[in-house]
Scaffold this active site. Structure first.
Site, PDB file in Angstrom:
ATOM      1  NE  ARG A  71      13.312  -6.344  -7.629  1.00 23.00           N
ATOM      2  CZ  ARG A  71      12.518  -5.509  -6.998  1.00 23.00           C
ATOM      3  NH1 ARG A  71      11.631  -4.808  -7.645  1.00 23.00           N
ATOM      4  NH2 ARG A  71      12.617  -5.344  -5.686  1.00 23.00           N
ATOM      5  CG  HIS A 115       6.666  -6.722   8.770  1.00 22.57           C
ATOM      6  ND1 HIS A 115       6.199  -6.005   7.689  1.00 22.57           N
ATOM      7  CD2 HIS A 115       5.652  -7.547   9.141  1.00 22.57           C
ATOM      8  CE1 HIS A 115       4.965  -6.395   7.417  1.00 22.57           C
ATOM      9  NE2 HIS A 115       4.608  -7.326   8.281  1.00 22.57           N
ATOM     10  CG  ASP A 147      13.164 -16.060   4.494  1.00 22.64           C
ATOM     11  OD1 ASP A 147      12.528 -15.102   4.002  1.00 22.64           O
ATOM     12  OD2 ASP A 147      12.612 -16.986   5.121  1.00 22.64           O
ATOM     13  N   GLY A 149      11.667 -14.917   1.187  1.00 24.60           N
ATOM     14  CA  GLY A 149      10.233 -14.621   1.164  1.00 24.60           C
ATOM     15  C   GLY A 149       9.924 -13.176   1.532  1.00 24.60           C
TER      16      GLY A 149
END
Ligand code: GRF
Length: 210
Positions: A71, A115, A147, A149
């Protein structure tokens, strides 16, 4: 006669239909909008978002996770491809992968994501479904500065969308997306023309005051 300001350079990352990208491409047709899409990237080949970019003559690239050993290598390839376009702003618009801290460090404070829920409610990939299951009467969309998260970053803009009694996930998501596109176009235009200041969790349009 004054020289018009140089349009802000946008790189947009997509994974699917790309209707948010399309809204940005259309907005950028107006020189007064203050931005232009200089590159579009995806983690998936053959998606409609890429075709939309190609129809607008915007260069595209694809980096599929499965084509890299790790990844980290995929993330590095994405980062290099994006950086090659020298973006002022990176817009994740229906991009269904998380990017790394290293990716974010390359474009500090300049990666935004849209989102389909009203943050901090319903983070993750099931925003409309989770809102429906929870029985909320109002949901919406959120543009935030990315960020480390999942959908947790400082909020740039939000739009509220009512939930109808007979909504299913698709009808709700489509209604959210219509509002989301308008919010995205408005907020990205303001970032391009005015700048963005982020202090802790507080985000304002305009240059930082300090
Ligand atoms: C948007 O609702 C976005 O917020 C979500 O997936 C949808 C992408 O739509 N992550 P599109 O590809 O821009 O049409």
């Amino acid at each position: 006669m004054s020289t018009p300001p140089t349009p802000a350079r946008l790189v947009v990352l997509v994974s699917g239909a790309g209707t948010n990208l399309q809204a940005l491409l259309d907005a950028c047709e107006d020189p007064a909008y203050g931005a232009r899409v200089v590159g579009v990237g995806s983690d998936r080949p053959g998606v409609e978002g890429l075709a939309r970019a190609e129809r607008h003559g915007v260069p595209t690239f694809v980096k599929q996770l499965g084509q890299f050993d790790t990844r980290d290598h995929w993330d590095l390839a994405m980062r290099r491809a994006v950086a090659g376009f020298e973006p002022d702003l990176v817009v994740l618009a229906g991009f269904m992968k998380l990017v790394s801290e290293e990716f974010l460090a390359e474009f500090p404070g300049r990666v935004v994501n849209t989102h389909p829920a009203l943050s901090p409610s319903f983070p993750g990939t099931r925003g409309p479904a989770d809102a429906l299951e929870h029985g909320v009467k109002v949901t919406g969309a959120t543009l935030f500065v990315v960020d480390g998260g999942v959908d947790t970053g400082p909020i740039v803009a939000q739009v509220a969308v009512p939930v109808a009694d007979d909504d299913d996930v698709d009808s709700l998501h489509e209604r959210i997306k219509a509002a989301e596109r308008a919010m995205l176009v408005d907020a990205v235009g303001r970032i391009a023309r005015e700048g963005l200041s982020v202090e802790g969790r507080k985000v304002r349009f305009g240059a930082p005051t300090t």
